[in-house]
Write a protein that holds these residues in place. Structure first.
Motif, PDB file in Angstrom:
ATOM      1  N   ALA A  57     -22.626 -36.308 -43.340  1.00 62.35           N
ATOM      2  CA  ALA A  57     -23.984 -35.781 -43.494  1.00 62.35           C
ATOM      3  C   ALA A  57     -24.147 -34.458 -42.757  1.00 62.35           C
ATOM      4  CB  ALA A  57     -24.998 -36.803 -42.981  1.00 62.35           C
ATOM      5  N   ASN A  58     -23.515 -34.341 -41.602  1.00 63.84           N
ATOM      6  CA  ASN A  58     -23.591 -33.095 -40.839  1.00 63.84           C
ATOM      7  C   ASN A  58     -22.920 -31.949 -41.592  1.00 63.84           C
ATOM      8  OD1 ASN A  58     -24.162 -31.595 -38.303  1.00 63.84           O
ATOM      9  ND2 ASN A  58     -21.924 -31.513 -38.172  1.00 63.84           N
ATOM     10  N   LEU A  59     -21.800 -32.238 -42.255  1.00 65.15           N
ATOM     11  CA  LEU A  59     -21.115 -31.211 -43.043  1.00 65.15           C
ATOM     12  C   LEU A  59     -21.981 -30.728 -44.206  1.00 65.15           C
ATOM     13  CD1 LEU A  59     -17.513 -32.745 -43.198  1.00 65.15           C
ATOM     14  CD2 LEU A  59     -18.218 -30.723 -41.901  1.00 65.15           C
TER      15      LEU A  59
ATOM     16  N   SER B 200     -25.370 -30.849 -44.204  1.00 66.20           N
ATOM     17  CA  SER B 200     -26.725 -30.507 -43.766  1.00 66.20           C
ATOM     18  C   SER B 200     -27.024 -29.014 -43.805  1.00 66.20           C
ATOM     19  CB  SER B 200     -26.963 -31.035 -42.346  1.00 66.20           C
ATOM     20  OG  SER B 200     -26.092 -30.388 -41.422  1.00 66.20           O
ATOM     21  N   THR B 201     -25.994 -28.183 -43.793  1.00 65.44           N
ATOM     22  CA  THR B 201     -26.213 -26.735 -43.783  1.00 65.44           C
ATOM     23  C   THR B 201     -26.123 -26.108 -45.173  1.00 65.44           C
ATOM     24  OG1 THR B 201     -23.861 -26.378 -43.296  1.00 65.44           O
ATOM     25  CG2 THR B 201     -25.364 -26.512 -41.417  1.00 65.44           C
TER      26      THR B 201
ATOM     27  N   SER C  22     -21.936 -44.334 -47.293  1.00 65.11           N
ATOM     28  CA  SER C  22     -22.920 -43.246 -47.229  1.00 65.11           C
ATOM     29  C   SER C  22     -24.010 -43.441 -48.271  1.00 65.11           C
ATOM     30  CB  SER C  22     -22.225 -41.897 -47.439  1.00 65.11           C
ATOM     31  OG  SER C  22     -21.314 -41.611 -46.396  1.00 65.11           O
TER      32      SER C  22
ATOM     33  N   TYR D 227     -31.073 -41.457 -41.926  1.00 66.52           N
ATOM     34  CA  TYR D 227     -30.056 -40.732 -42.690  1.00 66.52           C
ATOM     35  C   TYR D 227     -30.677 -39.425 -43.173  1.00 66.52           C
ATOM     36  CZ  TYR D 227     -26.191 -39.822 -45.867  1.00 66.52           C
ATOM     37  OH  TYR D 227     -25.112 -39.254 -46.496  1.00 66.52           O
ATOM     38  N   PRO D 228     -30.054 -38.264 -42.899  1.00 69.12           N
ATOM     39  CA  PRO D 228     -30.777 -36.992 -43.013  1.00 69.12           C
ATOM     40  C   PRO D 228     -30.634 -36.197 -44.310  1.00 69.12           C
ATOM     41  CG  PRO D 228     -28.756 -36.650 -41.785  1.00 69.12           C
ATOM     42  CD  PRO D 228     -28.778 -38.102 -42.180  1.00 69.12           C
TER      43      PRO D 228
ATOM     44  N   TYR E  97     -28.800 -45.251 -41.031  1.00 71.03           N
ATOM     45  CA  TYR E  97     -27.449 -45.722 -40.748  1.00 71.03           C
ATOM     46  C   TYR E  97     -27.528 -47.185 -40.305  1.00 71.03           C
ATOM     47  CZ  TYR E  97     -26.188 -40.747 -40.620  1.00 71.03           C
ATOM     48  OH  TYR E  97     -25.988 -39.430 -40.936  1.00 71.03           O
TER      49      TYR E  97
ATOM     50  N   ALA F 143     -22.155 -40.063 -40.519  1.00 70.55           N
ATOM     51  CA  ALA F 143     -22.920 -39.008 -39.852  1.00 70.55           C
ATOM     52  C   ALA F 143     -22.152 -37.688 -39.871  1.00 70.55           C
ATOM     53  CB  ALA F 143     -23.233 -39.418 -38.416  1.00 70.55           C
ATOM     54  N   HIS F 144     -20.832 -37.760 -39.725  1.00 65.89           N
ATOM     55  CA  HIS F 144     -20.004 -36.549 -39.794  1.00 65.89           C
ATOM     56  C   HIS F 144     -20.117 -35.913 -41.179  1.00 65.89           C
ATOM     57  CE1 HIS F 144     -16.763 -33.825 -38.739  1.00 65.89           C
ATOM     58  NE2 HIS F 144     -16.075 -34.207 -39.805  1.00 65.89           N
TER      59      HIS F 144
END
Length: 294
Positions: free
Chosen positions: A148-150, A152-153, A175, A190-191, A184, A145-146
């Motif tokens: 994916a967050n990195l 996501s932008t 992943s 999962y985004p 997940y 998730a960390h």
């Protein structure tokens, strides 16, 4: 046995943090290595009975290598057990891949079972560096998730991927399975849409449940079949044994049909120019990058 294992792991870590020498391989000083690890083992014995720290863990510093040319792809690159994002960012910056933005995060410091509970940077808890070890799904979910967050932008027209070394490779492969399954391990969606996965000297976590999860969904099967994976492993790896890397590739290939598995005779738990050149060529071709790896 533990001291031998730690010596092998530390040696690979130092070599991966070393510099290119004139012979075309990594080299690094080994001064005071045994003394440091003897102290490390002593600390491990003291901390073995300590209570596990409460989650969530805090992630360390993230290092970013900006593209030198037109930005076409962004890859999160994950370091191995006990390392940090800075060491790999220094190597990735030297690669002839001017169109890639590299994001190199640092894992949280957490107790690690393979070290008897001694804390070090780790993407998840692990008791055995192989696909046969127990799975810390909670820890892997948090790190995936960390990552994916990195990603996501990043702009919508930028291709995104995940790569890593050793435990970082294991997290990248986890992943990949989350992307294919669309969820997940905890069931949350999962985004992000991944375009490439690279794993060096790693293994596949949760391999026992992968086949059923992916094959239970036609959408998951299509995603898995379309996602390109590059796995590389040295036959001389004494930390994550070659047989574990080979078995992981075999398990993945049953669902991830666009998988390339490269092996290197004599290569231990570190990387060499030949391997990184293969990574460059594969990424350039797979992501359709303007630049070329010379």
């Amino acid at each position: 046995m533990l001291l031998v294992f730690l010596l092998n792991l530390r040696e690979g870590w130092l070599q991966a943090k070393g510099c290119w020498d004139l012979e075309g391989c990594f080299s690094c000083p080994q001064d005071e290595l045994r003394e440091q690890l003897t102290c490390f083992c002593a600390l491990k014995l003291v901390s073995a009975g300590a209570k596990t720290a409460a989650r969530p863990f805090e992630y360390g510093r993230t290092h970013v290598v900006r593209p030198k040319g037109r930005h076409q792809a962004t890859i999160v690159w994950l370091h191995g057990l006990g390392d940090n994002g800075a060491s790999w960012s220094q190597l990735l910056e030297t690669l002839p891949l001017p169109n890639i933005k590299w994001i190199c995060p640092t894992a949280p410091t957490r107790p690690v079972a393979v070290f008897g509970g001694f804390p070090c940077t780790a993407w998840f808890d692990v008791g055995d560096l192989s696909e046969d070890g127990p799975d810390d799904v909670e820890g892997m979910d948090a790190s995936a998730a960390h990552v994916a967050n990195l990603l996501s932008t990043e702009p919508a027209d930028i291709k995104i991927g995940v790569g890593g070394f050793s435990m970082g490779a294991a997290t990248a492969l986890y992943s990949a399975t989350c992307f294919a399954y669309g969820k997940y391990g905890n069931g949350n969606p999962y985004p992000v849409n991944l375009s490439a996965i690279v794993g060096l000297s790693g293994w596949l976590p949760c391999s026992r449940s992968l086949k059923n999860k992916v094959e239970s969904s036609q959408v998951a099967s299509r995603r898995a079949a379309a996602l390109p994976l590059l796995l590389c492993h040295g036959r001389g790896d004494e930390v994550v044994l070659y047989k574990h890397g080979e078995k992981s590739a075999e398990v993945l290939r049953s669902n991830f049909q666009n998988l390339t598995f490269k092996t290197y005779n004599g290569l231990g738990h570190y990387t060499i120019p030949e391997e990184m050149e293969d990574v460059c060529k594969w990424l350039t071709a797979t992501l359709g990058l303007d630049g070329s790896c010379s």
